[in-house]
Design a protein around this motif. Structure first.
Motif, PDB file in Angstrom:
ATOM      1  N   LEU A 162      38.757  46.932  39.863  1.00 51.99           N
ATOM      2  CA  LEU A 162      37.450  46.288  39.720  1.00 51.99           C
ATOM      3  C   LEU A 162      37.580  44.767  39.769  1.00 51.99           C
ATOM      4  N   LEU A 163      38.659  44.234  39.204  1.00 50.83           N
ATOM      5  CA  LEU A 163      38.876  42.789  39.257  1.00 50.83           C
ATOM      6  C   LEU A 163      39.033  42.333  40.708  1.00 50.83           C
ATOM      7  N   GLN A 164      39.815  43.074  41.478  1.00 52.09           N
ATOM      8  CA  GLN A 164      39.959  42.746  42.899  1.00 52.09           C
ATOM      9  C   GLN A 164      38.603  42.792  43.596  1.00 52.09           C
ATOM     10  N   LEU A 165      37.824  43.821  43.307  1.00 53.42           N
ATOM     11  CA  LEU A 165      36.498  43.960  43.901  1.00 53.42           C
ATOM     12  C   LEU A 165      35.608  42.772  43.571  1.00 53.42           C
ATOM     13  N   SER A 166      35.614  42.362  42.302  1.00 50.63           N
ATOM     14  CA  SER A 166      34.715  41.286  41.876  1.00 50.63           C
ATOM     15  C   SER A 166      35.096  39.957  42.514  1.00 50.63           C
ATOM     16  N   LEU A 167      36.396  39.719  42.746  1.00 51.70           N
ATOM     17  CA  LEU A 167      36.839  38.452  43.321  1.00 51.70           C
ATOM     18  C   LEU A 167      36.735  38.441  44.843  1.00 51.70           C
ATOM     19  N   LEU A 168      36.994  39.576  45.482  1.00 53.43           N
ATOM     20  CA  LEU A 168      36.945  39.631  46.939  1.00 53.43           C
ATOM     21  C   LEU A 168      35.516  39.688  47.483  1.00 53.43           C
ATOM     22  N   GLN A 169      34.602  40.284  46.712  1.00 59.04           N
ATOM     23  CA  GLN A 169      33.199  40.391  47.109  1.00 59.04           C
ATOM     24  C   GLN A 169      33.063  40.883  48.560  1.00 59.04           C
TER      25      GLN A 169
END
Length: 256
Positions: A162-169
Motif C-alpha cells: 500500500l505504501l508503494q501504491l500511495s507513493l507511485l500513484q
C-alpha cells in the motif's frame, strides 16, 4: 484514443501457464477512476489476469489484446508497463534480500516520474513523503530502512504494498487479495487509500472475497470469473449473492 475511451481495454485475452490454458477469453473495460471487483473460485484465473497484464514471464498471452491508455501493454516489457502507469500488488509479496525498502521504492518512483516528464525526487523529499505515508498506513518507519519485506509479517507486507501504491500513484492498480492477512485497521487503510486515489483518477481492479471490504469500497462493477471467462457482470448485489450462496450455487443460478 478519445477522452471517452476506457483507461484499460482488454479484448479476448487468452493466457497459458505452462501447458494449461487458464484464461480462455476475457474482455473488460475499466474507465479512469473506476473500481472493478473481480471474484471467482480458486483456480478460476483471477491472479492470472493480473500477472499477465503486468508482464510476468510465466504467464503467456496467446491471443487477445490489452491497452492502457495509448499504450499496447502486451507489446511492452514488464518495467515499461509499470512506467506506463500499471501497478500490481502481489497476493504473496516476495522478499528482496539486500535491497533496502526506501531505495527500492524511490528507484521505482523516480522511474515513473521520468516517464511522466517530471524531475526525480531527491532523497530528503522522498524520505519525508515515505515517512508520512508509512504513518498513515500503520507501517513502522523502521521498515523503510530494512530489506524489502525481509522479516515482515503478512500484514506488514501488505501495508508495504500500500505504501508503494500511495507513493507511485499509478493510473491503474490491480490489488490481489490485498486484505489477506490484514487486521481491521489494515482493511480501513486499504479503503481510505483507494478512495483517495480514485478521487485523483486512479482506476482499480480489486480481487477479494471479503464482502465487508467490498461494500466499503463501493465498486462500480462486480465480475465473476469462472473457467477462464467472465461468467457474470453485476453490481454490489452480485458480490452479496456470492458471499451468501458460494461460487458453485452462483454458477448454477446464472446458468438457470
Amino acid at each position: 484514443m478519445t477522452s471517452s475511451s476506457p483507461l484499460l481495454q482488454v479484448r479476448d485475452l487468452r493466457v497459458d501457464v505452462g501447458e494449461r490454458t487458464v484464461l480462455r477469453s476475457v474482455s473488460l473495460d475499466v474507465p479512469a477512476g473506476a473500481l472493478v471487483v473481480l471474484m471467482g473460485a480458486n483456480g478460476s484465473g483471477k491472479s492470472t489476469l493480473g500477472m499477465a497484464l503486468a508482464g510476468h514471464p510465466n504467464y503467456q498471452v496467446t491471443a487477445g489484446s490489452a491497452r492502457l491508455g495509448d499504450a499496447d501493454l502486451l507489446g511492452l516489457p514488464a518495467h515499461e508497463r509499470a512506467r506506463a502507469g500499471l501497478f500490481l500488488s502481489f497476493q504473496s509479496p516476495p522478499d528482496v534480500p539486500g535491497v533496502k525498502n526506501n531505495l527500492f521504492i524511490r528507484t521505482a518512483l523516480n522511474a515513473v516520474r521520468e516517464a511522466r516528464g517530471l524531475e526525480p525526487q531527491d532523497a530528503f523529499d522522498f524520505l519525508s513523503s515515505a515517512k508520512q505515508g508509512a504513518k498513515q498506513l500503520g507501517l513502522p518507519e523502521a521498515m523503510l530502512g530494512r530489506p524489502v519485506n525481509e522479516g515482515f509479517s503478512g500484514g506488514e507486507r501488505k501495508r508495504n504494498e500500500l505504501l508503494q501504491l500511495s507513493l507511485l500513484q499509478p493510473r491503474l492498480a490491480l490489488l490481489d487479495e490485498i486484505d489477506s492477512g490484514m487486521d481491521v485497521d489494515g482493511v480501513r487503510a486499504v479503503v481510505e487509500l483507494v478512495q483517495r486515489l480514485r478521487a485523483q483518477g486512479t482506476a482499480f481492479i480489486v480481487i477479494s472475497h471479503y464482502l465487508q471490504m467490498i461494500e466499503q469500497l463501493q465498486p462500480d462493477t462486480v465480475l465473476r470469473l469462472d473457467q477462464g471467462c467472465i461468467a457474470e457482470t453485476g453490481d454490489i448485489e452480485l458480490a452479496r449473492r456470492i458471499a451468501r450462496t458460494g461460487f458453485a450455487r452462483a454458477a448454477a443460478t446464472a446458468e438457470a
